[in-house]
Design a protein around this motif. Structure first.
Motif, PDB file in Angstrom:
ATOM      1  N   ASP A 296      -1.573   1.641 -18.767  1.00  0.00           N
ATOM      2  CA  ASP A 296      -1.513   3.093 -18.535  1.00  0.00           C
ATOM      3  C   ASP A 296      -0.446   3.446 -17.500  1.00  0.00           C
ATOM      4  OD1 ASP A 296      -3.577   3.715 -20.308  1.00  0.00           O
ATOM      5  OD2 ASP A 296      -5.121   3.605 -18.743  1.00  0.00           O
ATOM      6  N   ILE A 297      -0.417   2.674 -16.429  1.00  0.00           N
ATOM      7  CA  ILE A 297       0.551   2.929 -15.357  1.00  0.00           C
ATOM      8  C   ILE A 297       1.965   2.752 -15.876  1.00  0.00           C
ATOM      9  CG2 ILE A 297       1.387   2.127 -13.109  1.00  0.00           C
ATOM     10  CD1 ILE A 297      -1.591   1.319 -12.542  1.00  0.00           C
ATOM     11  N   VAL A 298       2.195   1.692 -16.655  1.00  0.00           N
ATOM     12  CA  VAL A 298       3.527   1.442 -17.223  1.00  0.00           C
ATOM     13  C   VAL A 298       3.911   2.574 -18.169  1.00  0.00           C
ATOM     14  CG1 VAL A 298       4.829  -0.068 -18.788  1.00  0.00           C
ATOM     15  CG2 VAL A 298       3.478  -1.052 -16.931  1.00  0.00           C
ATOM     16  N   ARG A 299       2.995   2.961 -19.041  1.00  0.00           N
ATOM     17  CA  ARG A 299       3.291   4.038 -19.994  1.00  0.00           C
ATOM     18  C   ARG A 299       3.653   5.318 -19.263  1.00  0.00           C
ATOM     19  NH1 ARG A 299       0.088   7.676 -21.327  1.00  0.00           N
ATOM     20  NH2 ARG A 299      -1.834   6.543 -20.884  1.00  0.00           N
TER      21      ARG A 299
ATOM     22  N   MET B 178       8.881  -2.532 -13.128  1.00  0.00           N
ATOM     23  CA  MET B 178       7.652  -3.201 -13.576  1.00  0.00           C
ATOM     24  C   MET B 178       6.949  -3.857 -12.391  1.00  0.00           C
ATOM     25  SD  MET B 178       7.410  -2.501 -16.733  1.00  0.00           S
ATOM     26  CE  MET B 178       8.447  -1.056 -16.606  1.00  0.00           C
ATOM     27  N   GLU B 179       7.736  -4.429 -11.481  1.00  0.00           N
ATOM     28  CA  GLU B 179       7.158  -5.060 -10.300  1.00  0.00           C
ATOM     29  C   GLU B 179       6.481  -4.011  -9.409  1.00  0.00           C
ATOM     30  OE1 GLU B 179       8.450  -7.857  -6.509  1.00  0.00           O
ATOM     31  OE2 GLU B 179       9.988  -7.223  -7.929  1.00  0.00           O
ATOM     32  N   ALA B 180       7.157  -2.881  -9.166  1.00  0.00           N
ATOM     33  CA  ALA B 180       6.579  -1.818  -8.338  1.00  0.00           C
ATOM     34  C   ALA B 180       5.296  -1.281  -8.970  1.00  0.00           C
ATOM     35  CB  ALA B 180       7.596  -0.690  -8.152  1.00  0.00           C
ATOM     36  N   LEU B 181       5.322  -1.069 -10.280  1.00  0.00           N
ATOM     37  CA  LEU B 181       4.131  -0.562 -10.971  1.00  0.00           C
ATOM     38  C   LEU B 181       2.992  -1.572 -10.923  1.00  0.00           C
ATOM     39  CD1 LEU B 181       5.790   1.183 -14.066  1.00  0.00           C
ATOM     40  CD2 LEU B 181       4.997   2.234 -11.927  1.00  0.00           C
ATOM     41  N   TYR B 182       3.327  -2.867 -11.014  1.00  0.00           N
ATOM     42  CA  TYR B 182       2.277  -3.879 -10.961  1.00  0.00           C
ATOM     43  C   TYR B 182       1.653  -3.948  -9.566  1.00  0.00           C
ATOM     44  CZ  TYR B 182      -0.619  -7.846 -11.752  1.00  0.00           C
ATOM     45  OH  TYR B 182      -1.728  -8.640 -11.863  1.00  0.00           O
ATOM     46  N   TYR B 183       2.491  -3.879  -8.522  1.00  0.00           N
ATOM     47  CA  TYR B 183       1.933  -3.870  -7.164  1.00  0.00           C
ATOM     48  C   TYR B 183       1.018  -2.659  -6.982  1.00  0.00           C
ATOM     49  CZ  TYR B 183       4.756  -7.734  -5.352  1.00  0.00           C
ATOM     50  OH  TYR B 183       5.293  -8.968  -5.107  1.00  0.00           O
ATOM     51  N   ALA B 184       1.430  -1.514  -7.508  1.00  0.00           N
ATOM     52  CA  ALA B 184       0.587  -0.316  -7.416  1.00  0.00           C
ATOM     53  C   ALA B 184      -0.740  -0.542  -8.141  1.00  0.00           C
ATOM     54  CB  ALA B 184       1.324   0.886  -7.992  1.00  0.00           C
TER      55      ALA B 184
ATOM     56  N   MET C  54       0.829  -1.205   0.000  1.00  0.00           N
ATOM     57  CA  MET C  54       0.000   0.000   0.000  1.00  0.00           C
ATOM     58  C   MET C  54       0.864   1.257   0.000  1.00  0.00           C
ATOM     59  SD  MET C  54      -3.087  -0.783  -0.431  1.00  0.00           S
ATOM     60  CE  MET C  54      -3.801   0.818  -0.148  1.00  0.00           C
ATOM     61  N   GLN C  55       1.951   1.245   0.783  1.00  0.00           N
ATOM     62  CA  GLN C  55       2.831   2.409   0.802  1.00  0.00           C
ATOM     63  C   GLN C  55       3.483   2.597  -0.559  1.00  0.00           C
ATOM     64  OE1 GLN C  55       5.550   2.991   4.136  1.00  0.00           O
ATOM     65  NE2 GLN C  55       7.069   3.859   2.756  1.00  0.00           N
ATOM     66  N   MET C  56       3.904   1.497  -1.176  1.00  0.00           N
ATOM     67  CA  MET C  56       4.509   1.572  -2.504  1.00  0.00           C
ATOM     68  C   MET C  56       3.506   2.142  -3.505  1.00  0.00           C
ATOM     69  SD  MET C  56       6.063  -1.481  -4.906  1.00  0.00           S
ATOM     70  CE  MET C  56       7.039  -2.179  -3.606  1.00  0.00           C
ATOM     71  N   ALA C  57       2.273   1.670  -3.450  1.00  0.00           N
ATOM     72  CA  ALA C  57       1.235   2.151  -4.369  1.00  0.00           C
ATOM     73  C   ALA C  57       0.979   3.643  -4.165  1.00  0.00           C
ATOM     74  CB  ALA C  57      -0.051   1.356  -4.167  1.00  0.00           C
ATOM     75  N   GLN C  58       0.946   4.088  -2.916  1.00  0.00           N
ATOM     76  CA  GLN C  58       0.730   5.507  -2.642  1.00  0.00           C
ATOM     77  C   GLN C  58       1.891   6.346  -3.174  1.00  0.00           C
ATOM     78  OE1 GLN C  58       0.133   5.224   1.572  1.00  0.00           O
ATOM     79  NE2 GLN C  58      -2.041   4.739   1.363  1.00  0.00           N
ATOM     80  N   GLU C  59       3.118   5.831  -3.038  1.00  0.00           N
ATOM     81  CA  GLU C  59       4.274   6.554  -3.568  1.00  0.00           C
ATOM     82  C   GLU C  59       4.231   6.628  -5.090  1.00  0.00           C
ATOM     83  OE1 GLU C  59       8.200   5.846  -1.988  1.00  0.00           O
ATOM     84  OE2 GLU C  59       7.314   4.973  -0.193  1.00  0.00           O
ATOM     85  N   VAL C  60       3.846   5.530  -5.741  1.00  0.00           N
ATOM     86  CA  VAL C  60       3.718   5.528  -7.204  1.00  0.00           C
ATOM     87  C   VAL C  60       2.629   6.511  -7.612  1.00  0.00           C
ATOM     88  CG1 VAL C  60       3.008   4.154  -9.215  1.00  0.00           C
ATOM     89  CG2 VAL C  60       4.646   3.201  -7.574  1.00  0.00           C
ATOM     90  N   ASP C  61       1.513   6.517  -6.891  1.00  0.00           N
ATOM     91  CA  ASP C  61       0.416   7.434  -7.188  1.00  0.00           C
ATOM     92  C   ASP C  61       0.885   8.887  -7.091  1.00  0.00           C
ATOM     93  OD1 ASP C  61      -2.335   7.965  -7.812  1.00  0.00           O
ATOM     94  OD2 ASP C  61      -2.689   8.426  -5.688  1.00  0.00           O
TER      95      ASP C  61
ATOM     96  N   GLU D 200      -2.165  -3.421  -8.703  1.00  0.00           N
ATOM     97  CA  GLU D 200      -2.901  -4.469  -7.999  1.00  0.00           C
ATOM     98  C   GLU D 200      -3.707  -3.933  -6.807  1.00  0.00           C
ATOM     99  OE1 GLU D 200      -0.566  -7.714  -6.150  1.00  0.00           O
ATOM    100  OE2 GLU D 200      -1.440  -8.949  -7.733  1.00  0.00           O
ATOM    101  N   THR D 201      -3.260  -2.851  -6.202  1.00  0.00           N
ATOM    102  CA  THR D 201      -3.988  -2.298  -5.050  1.00  0.00           C
ATOM    103  C   THR D 201      -5.294  -1.626  -5.464  1.00  0.00           C
ATOM    104  OG1 THR D 201      -2.899  -0.147  -5.135  1.00  0.00           O
ATOM    105  CG2 THR D 201      -1.867  -1.858  -3.751  1.00  0.00           C
ATOM    106  N   GLY D 202      -5.363  -1.163  -6.712  1.00  0.00           N
ATOM    107  CA  GLY D 202      -6.584  -0.530  -7.196  1.00  0.00           C
ATOM    108  C   GLY D 202      -6.785   0.895  -6.716  1.00  0.00           C
ATOM    109  N   ILE D 203      -5.706   1.568  -6.307  1.00  0.00           N
ATOM    110  CA  ILE D 203      -5.872   2.940  -5.813  1.00  0.00           C
ATOM    111  C   ILE D 203      -5.476   4.003  -6.833  1.00  0.00           C
ATOM    112  CG2 ILE D 203      -5.537   2.226  -3.407  1.00  0.00           C
ATOM    113  CD1 ILE D 203      -2.814   3.726  -3.538  1.00  0.00           C
TER     114      ILE D 203
END
Length: 136
Positions: free
Chosen positions: A74-77, A50-56, A21-28, A58-61
């Protein structure tokens, strides 16, 4: 499984979910608050990104400006454009393989991220990003 083993597994899963969740929030925040012209670059491996972006994903946030969930593509691009890295030919496969890494020397990014959270409790993902020739 005995009680101590169950508690250990439960605690490990909770820490892993917290790190995700923290990783996803940082990516966001990274995708929303920074722009390509800032010259940010990813210094880690493409598989880690790619792994960090996929975890982000996967959280759906992660949402676009209209409140729609961002697709993994979209996230990868957006992430690759922002961090000046050529996307993998098949980012999903790259992320999946990266998640399956095993062994002490080949921990997947989420496991290493959890370790880094102790050292850098805020903005952990920034340890793999630099601006120009200096780390941010």
């Amino acid at each position: 499984m005995n009680e101590s083993t169950t508690a250990f597994v439960s605690n490990r899963q909770m820490k892993q979910r917290q790190a995700m969740m923290q990783m996803a929030q940082e990516v966001d925040r990274l995708l929303k608050q920074h722009h390509e012209h800032e010259g940010l670059t990813w210094t880690g491996s493409k598989a880690d990104l790619m792994e960090a972006l996929y975890y982000a994903f996967e959280t759906g946030i992660l949402h676009d400006d209209y409140g729609m969930l961002l697709t993994f593509a979209d996230i990868v691009r957006r992430g690759c454009t922002l961090l000046h890295i050529e996307p993998s030919r098949n980012p999903y496969v790259t992320a999946l393989r990266a998640r399956q890494r095993k062994g002490m020397k080949n921990l997947n990014y989420l496991e290493r991220y959890q370790i880094m959270m102790d050292k850098y409790p805020v903005n952990t993902i920034w340890t793999s990003i630099c601006k120009g020739s200096t780390a941010v």
